[in-house]
Scaffold this active site. Structure first.
Site, mmCIF file in Angstrom:
data_model
loop_
_atom_site.group_PDB
_atom_site.id
_atom_site.type_symbol
_atom_site.label_atom_id
_atom_site.label_comp_id
_atom_site.label_asym_id
_atom_site.label_seq_id
_atom_site.Cartn_x
_atom_site.Cartn_y
_atom_site.Cartn_z
ATOM 1 N N ARG A 174 0.799 -1.227 0.000
ATOM 2 C CA ARG A 174 0.000 0.000 0.000
ATOM 3 C C ARG A 174 0.833 1.278 0.000
ATOM 4 N NH1 ARG A 174 -4.684 -2.148 4.206
ATOM 5 N NH2 ARG A 174 -5.630 -3.548 2.693
ATOM 6 N N SER A 231 -4.252 -7.440 9.487
ATOM 7 C CA SER A 231 -4.779 -6.826 10.715
ATOM 8 C C SER A 231 -5.880 -7.684 11.337
ATOM 9 C CB SER A 231 -5.265 -5.405 10.468
ATOM 10 O OG SER A 231 -6.267 -5.379 9.490
#
Lengths: 527, 237
Positions: A267, A367
């Protein structure tokens, strides 16, 4: 009666911890400022990583290496190995409690590729992965009779003789300040991306309360300068469009209709590439038209719905205007290998904690995994600690302090409108503490943040109701974000290099001497 | 444009806006006109279920509804209003526990097919926003009615092949549950996730019938009207 384990926050991390603490025989109480199913976890779309190899060759080692590479040298390899090795078991556990994962033709859990992954590794449930995991965890908690108290806002942890033994909260519904005593406390309150205000994919509740309280309680935080910008949020609303859209073959295009980057890089790289294009005056679009309507409806139904609703485009037929915005905060409360802070009995897990598994840049799909793996681990450690707890808790002084604090805040002069300042802070952070930073703008931002902190008593509330005073709650949240802003800036100013999500235009390269963690306590930078 | 918001009394606000979501308008009012205006919100993207309320009598998510001039904004019905547009959802949520809406036991390593998974895909999209409880005319008159989202959640688990024993769930929903629903379909019409609790309730009725349960209303009216002990105690058919 006193609890063994008090868990603050009822998102994925808090609920996983609650289930395992309960199963270890502890008396558990969970407190949330919302309702459990309203937590940020519900917004996770893409998936949860585990090297199951259901959709192509994969290995735990590849998962470890991908994670370490994306972390740019500041992840703890031992923690990353624990994360990746535990991943198949974590997904199996979620499957066993009833999470409705999407399936392959041969009746296995379906997997897809997210950025920075060498294999299709993210297990998913259409693009509702977080929602379905969170709700199933909630149902599991109900089945175990775990007590969850809704709409109570954390004010401070109770600290006695250097040990955490409960929390003081503001009951949002009644306006009363209350205490909840416990032998150990697990913080699971989420990240701080809402500092960026409207330039964030996050819920308006992601205000870092638990982290700010941890600092006040004497704990340390680390790596606060590492803020992940998600490459593809809808341009006009900052609503998230999942990375799985690119994982499935979606393109990023500029105004000329040209591709300009590897869409499946991590990202930080993709966000920077988009940012560079935007600096050149380009508008950026996500193009998934070629995936076809049928595929989009089956695999990405939420993305289509959100793009139609919030951007007035139909991704099956139109380009989706996007921009990168703040999405996830890698930094957080510094914890050891038992998920414990330097304050005895005070544990942290999930986005609010820094388990050093994401380093300078988190991989998509890690996550949700982190909260399942470390949610279990933190629970076991907090329960073990609680067994030997034999203090008599006296929280009368702290309770009075917090009652006085609320009265004082309500009497602040309110000459300066904090809502305007909150928006200003978000704009300033997006511009100066965003995808590209430099010392001059970081320093000027720190000057402004310090000035705002010194004027906090000139801000305040205009609503004096005791009952459900969201004006007051939003002010308290803002105050926490302002305190954390200072720490983000301190870390960003100190780190004269570029690493992962922290890109400094004035120091564009990685520098070996900064291959370390920025650790901060309430007195300033520790190391 | 002007909108009216039901607070302690009806309050009119004027806002300059076009093509804005109701949530955005509420935030604008709160941060620029009247900080006492109270509502719940979270994700701003239709997934957390915080901001359900009524516009001109119909349940919507404030973050998913585009405001029109003259709109009347009210809190959800059938749950106690705490303040302005915020209601207390604890009671509605408590039905999930009452109905045992969870997987009864852990189910390690079951292989689900794509067909298995599709059975409850849409039911597991539920965000517990509470719109269905607000729209439900049965819950309006029977506060013990295990309402729409809880019954959908029961079906979500009952229909899951990983659920090895759904008998307790089926038993629990016989009273103040599936047979009390009038199948009016109001819940379906207001669901932001396109879930039909009405359809799920019908499936639960079939499942219950297969487990030997029957509609108590039907049984009592039928039994009371035709058979029963008022005659000779023996069935009359």
């Amino acid at each position: 009666m006193k609890n063994d384990v008090l868990i603050i926050g009822a998102g994925g991390a808090g609920l996983v911890a609650a289930i395992h603490a309960h199963n270890s025989g502890a008396k558990v109480l969970v407190i949330t400022k919302e309702y459990p199913t309203r937590s940020q976890t519900s917004m996770a779309q893409g998936g949860i990583n585990a090297a199951l190899g259901n959709a192509g060759d994969d290995s735990v080692e590849a998962h470890v290496q991908n994670t370490l590479k994306s972390a740019h040298g500041i992840a703890n390899e031992e923690a990353v190995r624990l994360l990746c090795e535990s991943a198949p078991e974590a997904v199996e556990w979620l499957d066993s409690i009833g999470v409705c994962f999407s399936r392959t033709k041969d009746a296995k859990i379906a997997q897809r590729t997210l950025g920075g992954a060498s294999a299709p590794r993210a297990c998913y449930a259409q693009d509702y992965t977080g929602l379905k995991i969170l709700h199933t965890l909630y149902d599991r908690c109900l089945s175990l009779g775990i007590e969850i108290l809704n709409e109570k806002y954390l004010l401070d942890y109770i600290i006695q003789d250097g040990c955490a033994c409960g929390a003081i909260v503001l009951d949002i519904r009644t306006g009363e300040v209350e205490t909840y005593e416990s032998a150990s406390v697990i913080i699971a309150t989420g990240g701080y991306s809402r500092i960026y205000d409207k330039h964030s994919t996050n819920s308006s509740s992601t205000t870092g309360d638990g982290i700010a309280c941890a600092i006040r309680a004497g704990a340390r935080v680390s790596d606060m300068e590492f803020v992940q910008f998600h490459p593809t949020a809808l341009k006009s609303s900052s609503v998230l469009i999942s990375e799985s859209a690119r994982g499935a073959g979606g393109y990023l295009l500029n105004s000329k209709g040209e591709r300009f980057t590897n869409e499946l890089a991590p990202r930080d790289e993709v966000a920077r590439a988009i940012n560079d294009e935007m600096q050149r005056g380009e508008n950026i679009f996500l193009d998934i038209r070629h995936l076809g309507e049928k595929f989009i409806d089956e695999e990405l139904p939420q993305e289509r719905k959100l793009a139609k609703l919030y951007e007035n485009v139909d991704p099956a037929y139109d380009l989706i205007p996007i921009k990168p915005v703040a999405h996830y905060t890698m930094g957080g409360i510094e914890v050891d290998d038992k998920s414990c802070t330097i304050v005895k009995g005070l544990y942290a897990v999930g986005e609010c904690a820094n388990h050093r598994v994401h380093g300078a840049n988190r991989l998509g799909g890690n996550s949700l995994l982190e909260l399942v793996v470390f949610g279990k681990q933190v629970a076991e450690n907090a329960v073990e600690y609680a067994k030997n707890f034999n203090k008599t808790i006296d929280d009368s002084v702290q309770l009075q302090d917090d009652k006085d604090f609320i009265s004082k805040v309500k009497a602040f002069s309110n000459e300066i409108d904090f809502y305007k300042i909150r928006e200003e802070l978000g704009d300033m952070f997006y511009t100066n503490v965003g995808i590209s930073r430099d010392k001059k703008s970081l320093k000027s931002s720190l000057v402004r943040v310090k000035e705002l902190l010194s004027k906090i008593h000139l801000m305040g509330v205009s609503d004096n109701s005791k009952v459900y005073n969201t004006n007051l709650i939003e002010f308290l949240e803002f105050k926490n974000m302002l305190e954390l802003s200072r720490l983000v800036l301190k870390g960003a100013i100190t780190r004269d290099e570029s690493r992962g999500a922290h890109f400094r235009a004035d120091f564009p390269n990685e520098d070996e001497k900064f291959k370390m963690h920025t650790i901060v306590d309430k007195n300033g930078v520790v190391s | 444009m002007k909108i009216k918001i039901q607070r302690e009394s009806l309050v009119e606000y004027e806002v300059e806006t076009q093509d804005s979501t109701l949530l955005h308008v509420l935030q604008t009012i709160k941060t620029t006109q009247d900080a006492t205006l109270t509502y719940a919100s979270g994700c701003k993207s239709s997934i957390c279920g915080s901001c359900a309320m009524r516009v001109n009598g119909t349940e919507v998510l404030a973050c998913a509804y585009k405001v029109q001039d003259g709109d009347l904004i009210e809190p959800l019905k059938n749950s106690p209003v705490i303040r302005d547009l915020v209601v207390d959802m604890d009671k509605a949520y408590s039905f999930n526990a009452k109905a045992k809406a969870w997987q009864n036991s852990l189910s390690p390593s079951t292989n689900l097919t794509q067909e298995n998974e599709k059975i409850n895909e849409i039911q597991s999209d539920c965000i517990l926003c509470g719109s269905c409880y607000s729209a439900c005319p049965v819950y309006a008159v029977n506060e013990e009615f295990i309402g729409p989202f809880s019954l959908t959640r029961v079906w979500r688990y009952v229909s899951d092949v990983r659920e090895k024993d759904s008998s307790q769930k089926i038993e629990t929903i016989q009273t103040n549950g599936i047979w009390d629903c009038t199948l009016c379909n109001e819940c379906t019409l207001v669901c932001p996730q396109d879930i039909s609790s009405k359809a799920d309730i019908e499936k639960l009725r079939s499942k219950s019938a297969m487990s030997g349960y029957s509609d108590p209303n039907f049984a009592s009216s039928f039994g009371g009207g035709f058979g029963g002990s008022s005659f000779d105690g023996s069935p009359s058919f």
